[in-house]
Scaffold this motif. Structure first.
Motif, PDB file in Angstrom:
ATOM      1  N   TYR A   6      26.268  17.368  11.051  1.00 48.08           N
ATOM      2  CA  TYR A   6      25.779  18.095   9.877  1.00 48.08           C
ATOM      3  C   TYR A   6      26.542  17.651   8.628  1.00 48.08           C
ATOM      4  O   TYR A   6      25.944  17.410   7.568  1.00 48.08           O
ATOM      5  CB  TYR A   6      25.935  19.598  10.083  1.00 48.08           C
ATOM      6  CG  TYR A   6      25.530  20.416   8.889  1.00 48.08           C
ATOM      7  CD1 TYR A   6      24.200  20.780   8.684  1.00 48.08           C
ATOM      8  CD2 TYR A   6      26.471  20.811   7.935  1.00 48.08           C
ATOM      9  CE1 TYR A   6      23.818  21.522   7.571  1.00 48.08           C
ATOM     10  CE2 TYR A   6      26.103  21.546   6.822  1.00 48.08           C
ATOM     11  CZ  TYR A   6      24.778  21.898   6.647  1.00 48.08           C
ATOM     12  OH  TYR A   6      24.406  22.620   5.537  1.00 48.08           O
ATOM     13  N   MET A   7      27.859  17.526   8.747  1.00 45.89           N
ATOM     14  CA  MET A   7      28.670  17.098   7.604  1.00 45.89           C
ATOM     15  C   MET A   7      28.318  15.678   7.171  1.00 45.89           C
ATOM     16  O   MET A   7      28.220  15.385   5.980  1.00 45.89           O
ATOM     17  CB  MET A   7      30.158  17.200   7.957  1.00 45.89           C
ATOM     18  CG  MET A   7      30.637  18.627   8.186  1.00 45.89           C
ATOM     19  SD  MET A   7      32.347  18.738   8.788  1.00 45.89           S
ATOM     20  CE  MET A   7      33.242  18.201   7.331  1.00 45.89           C
ATOM     21  N   ALA A   8      28.111  14.793   8.153  1.00 44.61           N
ATOM     22  CA  ALA A   8      27.768  13.411   7.838  1.00 44.61           C
ATOM     23  C   ALA A   8      26.419  13.304   7.138  1.00 44.61           C
ATOM     24  O   ALA A   8      26.225  12.456   6.259  1.00 44.61           O
ATOM     25  CB  ALA A   8      27.763  12.579   9.123  1.00 44.61           C
ATOM     26  N   ASN A   9      25.500  14.178   7.496  1.00 45.92           N
ATOM     27  CA  ASN A   9      24.164  14.150   6.897  1.00 45.92           C
ATOM     28  C   ASN A   9      24.101  14.871   5.549  1.00 45.92           C
ATOM     29  O   ASN A   9      23.063  14.814   4.877  1.00 45.92           O
ATOM     30  CB  ASN A   9      23.142  14.782   7.850  1.00 45.92           C
ATOM     31  CG  ASN A   9      22.932  13.956   9.101  1.00 45.92           C
ATOM     32  OD1 ASN A   9      23.026  12.728   9.068  1.00 45.92           O
ATOM     33  ND2 ASN A   9      22.651  14.617  10.220  1.00 45.92           N
ATOM     34  N   ASN A  10      25.177  15.543   5.185  1.00 46.02           N
ATOM     35  CA  ASN A  10      25.160  16.322   3.936  1.00 46.02           C
ATOM     36  C   ASN A  10      26.363  16.000   3.051  1.00 46.02           C
ATOM     37  O   ASN A  10      26.856  16.854   2.321  1.00 46.02           O
ATOM     38  CB  ASN A  10      25.142  17.820   4.255  1.00 46.02           C
ATOM     39  CG  ASN A  10      23.836  18.280   4.869  1.00 46.02           C
ATOM     40  OD1 ASN A  10      22.883  18.601   4.184  1.00 46.02           O
ATOM     41  ND2 ASN A  10      23.809  18.310   6.196  1.00 46.02           N
ATOM     42  N   LEU A  11      26.788  14.749   3.094  1.00 51.32           N
ATOM     43  CA  LEU A  11      27.954  14.351   2.299  1.00 51.32           C
ATOM     44  C   LEU A  11      27.718  14.540   0.804  1.00 51.32           C
ATOM     45  O   LEU A  11      28.631  14.927   0.061  1.00 51.32           O
ATOM     46  CB  LEU A  11      28.326  12.892   2.603  1.00 51.32           C
ATOM     47  CG  LEU A  11      28.915  12.620   3.993  1.00 51.32           C
ATOM     48  CD1 LEU A  11      29.181  11.134   4.170  1.00 51.32           C
ATOM     49  CD2 LEU A  11      30.202  13.418   4.192  1.00 51.32           C
ATOM     50  N   GLY A  12      26.512  14.253   0.353  1.00 52.33           N
ATOM     51  CA  GLY A  12      26.209  14.421  -1.068  1.00 52.33           C
ATOM     52  C   GLY A  12      26.318  15.870  -1.509  1.00 52.33           C
ATOM     53  O   GLY A  12      26.885  16.171  -2.568  1.00 52.33           O
ATOM     54  N   THR A  13      25.792  16.764  -0.684  1.00 51.12           N
ATOM     55  CA  THR A  13      25.869  18.185  -0.998  1.00 51.12           C
ATOM     56  C   THR A  13      27.307  18.679  -0.952  1.00 51.12           C
ATOM     57  O   THR A  13      27.737  19.466  -1.807  1.00 51.12           O
ATOM     58  CB  THR A  13      25.026  19.007  -0.002  1.00 51.12           C
ATOM     59  OG1 THR A  13      23.679  18.524  -0.020  1.00 51.12           O
ATOM     60  CG2 THR A  13      25.042  20.479  -0.365  1.00 51.12           C
ATOM     61  N   ALA A  19      32.877  19.531  -6.177  1.00 50.11           N
ATOM     62  CA  ALA A  19      33.033  19.410  -7.631  1.00 50.11           C
ATOM     63  C   ALA A  19      32.907  20.770  -8.305  1.00 50.11           C
ATOM     64  O   ALA A  19      33.664  21.093  -9.232  1.00 50.11           O
ATOM     65  CB  ALA A  19      31.989  18.441  -8.183  1.00 50.11           C
ATOM     66  N   GLU A  20      31.954  21.584  -7.850  1.00 51.18           N
ATOM     67  CA  GLU A  20      31.811  22.943  -8.391  1.00 51.18           C
ATOM     68  C   GLU A  20      33.068  23.758  -8.127  1.00 51.18           C
ATOM     69  O   GLU A  20      33.557  24.481  -9.013  1.00 51.18           O
ATOM     70  CB  GLU A  20      30.598  23.631  -7.760  1.00 51.18           C
ATOM     71  CG  GLU A  20      29.261  23.026  -8.146  1.00 51.18           C
ATOM     72  CD  GLU A  20      28.104  23.620  -7.359  1.00 51.18           C
ATOM     73  OE1 GLU A  20      26.955  23.300  -7.694  1.00 51.18           O
ATOM     74  OE2 GLU A  20      28.358  24.396  -6.406  1.00 51.18           O
TER      75      GLU A  20
END
Length: 219
Positions: A6-13, A19-20
């Motif tokens: 899940y983390m690998a597939n959502n690195l952009g998020t 950043a937030e």
């Protein structure tokens, strides 16, 4: 393994939420450093006020973060900012003040009186003593307070997701509401890593900026 996938597939998020998270903590702690160091210097020169200010700071820390967010919502709703980034920054700022003020005060009042006497003997005025002698020698203690504020408030900022501030807490809140262990663990792990990494980098900065004669006291 599912969480890692899940983390690998959502690195952009994850990067966007990080950043937030950093924008809230960074702005709030920066403001707290400016105000907290100034207030710490002020009460160090006025010992009678110190107990009142330090007690007030300790009192703020005892307020549960979710309760503080709840207090800020109606207050800031008057200007249309009841939820989101602004109340999160204000709350983190308030929580950051206590350790920074306390450590600034402690660092200054704990200085060897001989240092001030030597500075006076060299003809320095009060302002010169503060900037050239007192603050540099108190710097390790002040930075320890900043590190405490940053690490503590990285965790507190995760709760700000419940008032629409974003950040890594979004994964945690969604994981709870959706009963999704992957999102829950992603948020928890990322918050922990961010706190550890921030503390390490601040420690490196502390060692870099500490006067050579004081570096043995940095831990």
């Amino acid at each position: 393994m599912e969480t890692l996938a899940y983390m690998a597939n959502n690195l952009g998020t994850i990067a966007a939420r990080t950043a937030e998270h950093l924008s809230i903590v960074g702005v709030a702690v920066t403001l707290a450093i400016v105000c907290g160091v100034a207030l710490g210097v002020f009460i160090a020169r006025r010992p009678r006020l110190a107990p009142v200010v330090l007690y007030a700071g300790a009192l703020v820390i005892t307020v549960p973060s979710i309760a503080l967010f709840g207090i800020l919502i109606p207050l800031l709703s008057v200007i249309g900012q009841g939820i989101g980034w602004l109340p999160a920054v204000i709350a983190v700022y308030l929580y950051s003040m206590a350790p920074i003020v306390r450590n600034t005060y402690t660092g200054l009042v704990g200085l060897d009186p001989a240092l001030r006497d030597a500075a006076i003997g060299m003809g320095m005025n009060a302002s010169q003593r503060l900037w050239r002698v007192e603050l540099p020698n108190a710097f390790p203690v002040i930075m320890a307070g900043v590190r405490i504020a940053v690490v503590m408030n990285i965790g507190i900022t995760a709760i700000a997701a419940y008032i629409g501030a974003g950040g890594l807490g979004t994964f945690i809140s969604r994981g709870i509401t959706q009963t999704d262990i992957r999102q829950l663990l992603t948020g928890a792990v990322c918050v922990s890593i961010l706190a550890l990494l921030s503390d390490y980098l601040l420690l490196r900065l502390q060692r870099l900026l500490t006067p050579p004669g004081l570096k043995l006291s940095v831990s």
